[in-house]
Write an enzyme that holds these catalytic residues in place. Structure first.
Site, PDB file in Angstrom:
ATOM      1  N   CYS A 107      -4.146  -1.174   7.790  1.00  0.00           N
ATOM      2  CA  CYS A 107      -4.431  -0.682   6.846  1.00  0.00           C
ATOM      3  C   CYS A 107      -4.264   0.057   6.541  1.00  0.00           C
ATOM      4  CB  CYS A 107      -6.439  -1.718   7.031  1.00  0.00           C
ATOM      5  SG  CYS A 107      -6.855  -2.985   7.154  1.00  0.00           S
ATOM      6  N   ALA A 109      -3.111   2.324   3.896  1.00  0.00           N
ATOM      7  CA  ALA A 109      -3.236   3.183   2.967  1.00  0.00           C
ATOM      8  C   ALA A 109      -4.774   4.519   2.531  1.00  0.00           C
ATOM      9  CB  ALA A 109      -3.563   2.614   1.153  1.00  0.00           C
ATOM     10  N   ASP A 175      -7.543  -0.176  10.813  1.00  0.00           N
ATOM     11  CA  ASP A 175      -8.819   0.725  10.659  1.00  0.00           C
ATOM     12  C   ASP A 175      -8.800   0.302   9.416  1.00  0.00           C
ATOM     13  OD1 ASP A 175      -9.718   3.674   9.582  1.00  0.00           O
ATOM     14  OD2 ASP A 175      -8.282   4.083   8.394  1.00  0.00           O
ATOM     15  N   ARG A 205     -14.858 -10.581   7.144  1.00  0.00           N
ATOM     16  CA  ARG A 205     -13.558  -9.831   7.155  1.00  0.00           C
ATOM     17  C   ARG A 205     -12.875  -9.178   8.242  1.00  0.00           C
ATOM     18  NH1 ARG A 205     -12.513  -6.441   1.520  1.00  0.00           N
ATOM     19  NH2 ARG A 205     -14.216  -5.508   2.980  1.00  0.00           N
ATOM     20  N   CYS A 228     -15.092   2.621   9.673  1.00  0.00           N
ATOM     21  CA  CYS A 228     -15.890   4.358   9.018  1.00  0.00           C
ATOM     22  C   CYS A 228     -17.679   3.817   8.692  1.00  0.00           C
ATOM     23  CB  CYS A 228     -15.696   4.803   7.712  1.00  0.00           C
ATOM     24  SG  CYS A 228     -15.116   4.689   6.393  1.00  0.00           S
TER      25      CYS A 228
HETATM   26  N1  SAM Z   1      -5.957   4.003   6.882  1.00  0.00           N
HETATM   27  C1  SAM Z   1      -5.801   4.836   6.129  1.00  0.00           C
HETATM   28  C2  SAM Z   1      -6.305   6.297   6.168  1.00  0.00           C
HETATM   29  O1  SAM Z   1      -6.499   6.979   6.966  1.00  0.00           O
HETATM   30  O2  SAM Z   1      -5.670   6.527   5.243  1.00  0.00           O
HETATM   31  C3  SAM Z   1      -7.916   4.528   5.716  1.00  0.00           C
HETATM   32  C4  SAM Z   1      -7.676   2.925   5.496  1.00  0.00           C
HETATM   33  S1  SAM Z   1      -9.081   2.082   4.501  1.00  0.00           S
HETATM   34  C5  SAM Z   1     -10.524   2.462   6.027  1.00  0.00           C
HETATM   35  C6  SAM Z   1      -8.865   0.270   4.653  1.00  0.00           C
HETATM   36  C7  SAM Z   1      -7.732  -0.243   4.373  1.00  0.00           C
HETATM   37  O3  SAM Z   1      -8.001  -1.853   4.429  1.00  0.00           O
HETATM   38  C8  SAM Z   1      -7.823   0.065   2.564  1.00  0.00           C
HETATM   39  O4  SAM Z   1      -6.811   0.523   1.615  1.00  0.00           O
HETATM   40  C9  SAM Z   1      -7.696  -1.321   1.691  1.00  0.00           C
HETATM   41  O5  SAM Z   1      -7.045  -1.482   1.134  1.00  0.00           O
HETATM   42  C10 SAM Z   1      -7.330  -2.533   2.640  1.00  0.00           C
HETATM   43  N2  SAM Z   1      -7.797  -3.667   2.735  1.00  0.00           N
HETATM   44  C11 SAM Z   1      -8.674  -4.397   1.890  1.00  0.00           C
HETATM   45  N3  SAM Z   1      -9.033  -5.371   2.412  1.00  0.00           N
HETATM   46  C12 SAM Z   1      -7.817  -5.545   3.128  1.00  0.00           C
HETATM   47  C13 SAM Z   1      -7.444  -7.030   3.791  1.00  0.00           C
HETATM   48  N4  SAM Z   1      -8.122  -8.474   3.829  1.00  0.00           N
HETATM   49  N5  SAM Z   1      -6.295  -6.959   4.916  1.00  0.00           N
HETATM   50  C14 SAM Z   1      -5.872  -5.934   4.871  1.00  0.00           C
HETATM   51  N6  SAM Z   1      -6.255  -4.566   4.123  1.00  0.00           N
HETATM   52  C15 SAM Z   1      -7.671  -4.298   3.585  1.00  0.00           C
END
Ligand code: SAM
Length: 444
Positions: A107, A109, A175, A205, A228
């Protein structure tokens, strides 16, 4: 700051939670922290306070306008909340100097952890940085292009699609998307999305994501699970669920335990803003104990010869292989290619190594990824821009040629590349991709 109704009661049994000091910390200024690029070293850090759990992390005395700093655009540093830099210590604890590892950041972005992981790998092994949301995946790609390492793949996939890479990864970072309570101080807009139902929804989820990606972790491999959120149901309870349902041991980090401000819990480590200088964060380290198929790559990628016009731009051309892919011709470190063929087959790949460029007529036009990479030879022609010229370049303006020389040059600011410029007798054509340009009015 007004917490959501029922919020403090919801957290009252969370390990290490102190409602008074926690509430008070939410009235204080949010610390600004950056992590320097260890191979670029252009950030002046001698006057800065270091982050206790990351050797590259530093606090800034106040928040500058990063858009106006060409060094930010050159990837000299990444603006990252401090607590989440702690994975550096965990990796050091568990792997020492070992770097030949395949790491998945599931995860990923916008790329805070991924750029840290790329720095930590030092160009060895392989990093797959994945993001399921398409628009966010392109931001992730841009940040990793800017960071410059060639042993990096960026993909845009649902966690389920990693099931095809059974037993492939030594380390997986999840993450996870979460209810976001740890970010209330930094991003008060997150407060209105919080509810106990949202926490329950996020926990379900998180389990789904973990279950889906679990087959891709090799037996004995390491999972770093983080959120977080302060909610136990998204933190310690998920760690326990992984341990019991997916079969794993919960591990410790010796280095994190030496830092008294970090709260040690049954599942991992908590960062509270009233104790550590950073935002809320939970990190758990697990080792997969269950059996798993060993990854077996049947099909090797066939490379094509590196043409002389490209070879002369590379510092050590013999360390790289050139592959013809759906993205174009990409350079990939020779020692990291095992599995690349399966990755390209099973994943929706947006970046694989460094896009080299293309032949247009008789001349080779180098790609922006190559300009931003760490693999370019020091002998490649370059021009040192002033700050104003650098910002004009970053706005994608054509610059006047005050330098004399001609052809493709790296446009640099304080020794770091911003992109390519094609130097003509009376002007420099700007090779910056349109999507990278600064949109803000800079007043000149
Ligand atoms: N690791 C990133 C960083 O350090 O910059 C931050 C990640 S953020 C906490 C969580 C990410 O999980 C988001 O970019 C989001 O788009 C993605 N996400 C949302 N739903 C998800 C899903 N069902 N499966 C995987 N990733 C998901």
């Amino acid at each position: 700051m007004q917490f959501p109704a029922g919020y403090l009661e919801h957290l009252q049994h969370a390990p290490g939670f102190d409602p008074q000091s926690f509430t008070k910390a939410h009235l204080e200024t949010v610390p600004v922290s950056v992590r320097q690029h260890p191979a670029k070293r252009a950030l002046k850090t001698d006057q800065l306070e270091q982050v206790k759990w990351c050797s590259d992390g530093f606090y800034l005395p106040q928040r500058p306008d990063f858009t106006l700093d060409p060094l930010f655009h050159a990837g000299a540093y990444y603006v990252q909340e401090a607590s989440s830099m702690s994975i550096q210590k965990v990796l050091n604890d568990h792997f020492g100097n070992q770097r030949n590892l395949r790491i998945l950041d599931l995860c990923a972005a916008p790329g805070g952890k991924s750029t840290l992981l790329a720095s930590w790998l030092q160009g060895q092994g392989l990093l797959v940085a994945n993001e399921v949301i398409k628009t966010r995946a392109s931001i992730l790609k841009e940040n990793l292009d800017r960071w410059g390492y060639a042993n990096v793949v960026v993909s845009n996939n649902d966690p389920r699609q990693f099931g095809k890479l059974e037993g492939f990864f030594d380390v997986i970072i999840v993450d996870a998307p979460c209810s976001g309570s740890g970010m209330f101080r930094k991003d008060p807009a997150a407060i209105k999305h919080w509810s106990e139902d949202a926490v329950t929804h996020c926990a379900a989820r998180q389990e789904r994501i973990l279950e889906d990606v679990w087959p891709a972790l090799k037996s004995g491999g390491l999972l770093l699970y983080s959120t977080c959120s302060y909610s136990e149901s998204e933190d310690e309870q998920i760690s326990r669920w992984i341990k019991e349902e997916l079969q794993a041991d919960i591990l410790k980090s010796k280095s994190l335990e030496e830092i008294p401000e970090i709260t040690v819990t049954t599942g991992g480590y908590r960062f509270y803003p009233d104790k550590t200088k950073g935002e809320g964060y939970y990190l758990s380290i697990l080792r997969k104990t269950g059996a798993c198929e060993e990854f077996d790559e049947r099909q090797k990628m066939k490379n094509v010869p590196i043409p002389e016009s490209l070879g002369i731009l590379l510092e050590v051309p013999e360390d790289y292989l050139l592959f013809e892919t759906h993205l174009g011709q990409v350079l990939f470190p020779k020692n990291s290619t095992e599995g690349l063929s399966s990755i390209l087959k099973h994943l929706h790949v947006l970046k694989a190594g460094v896009l080299a460029g293309e032949l247009k007529g008789k001349s080779f036009v180098p790609d922006h990824e190559l300009a931003m990479s760490l693999i370019v030879d020091a002998g490649v022609p370059r021009l040192a821009l002033s700050k104003e010229e650098a910002l004009r370049f970053l706005k994608k303006e054509a610059l006047p040629n005050r330098f004399g020389s001609q052809g493709w040059h790296l446009m640099q600011y304080e020794g770091l590349s911003l992109g390519w410029g094609n130097v003509l007798p009376n002007r420099i054509n700007n090779g910056l991709p349109k999507s990278w340009r600064i949109l803000k009015d800079l007043g000149f």
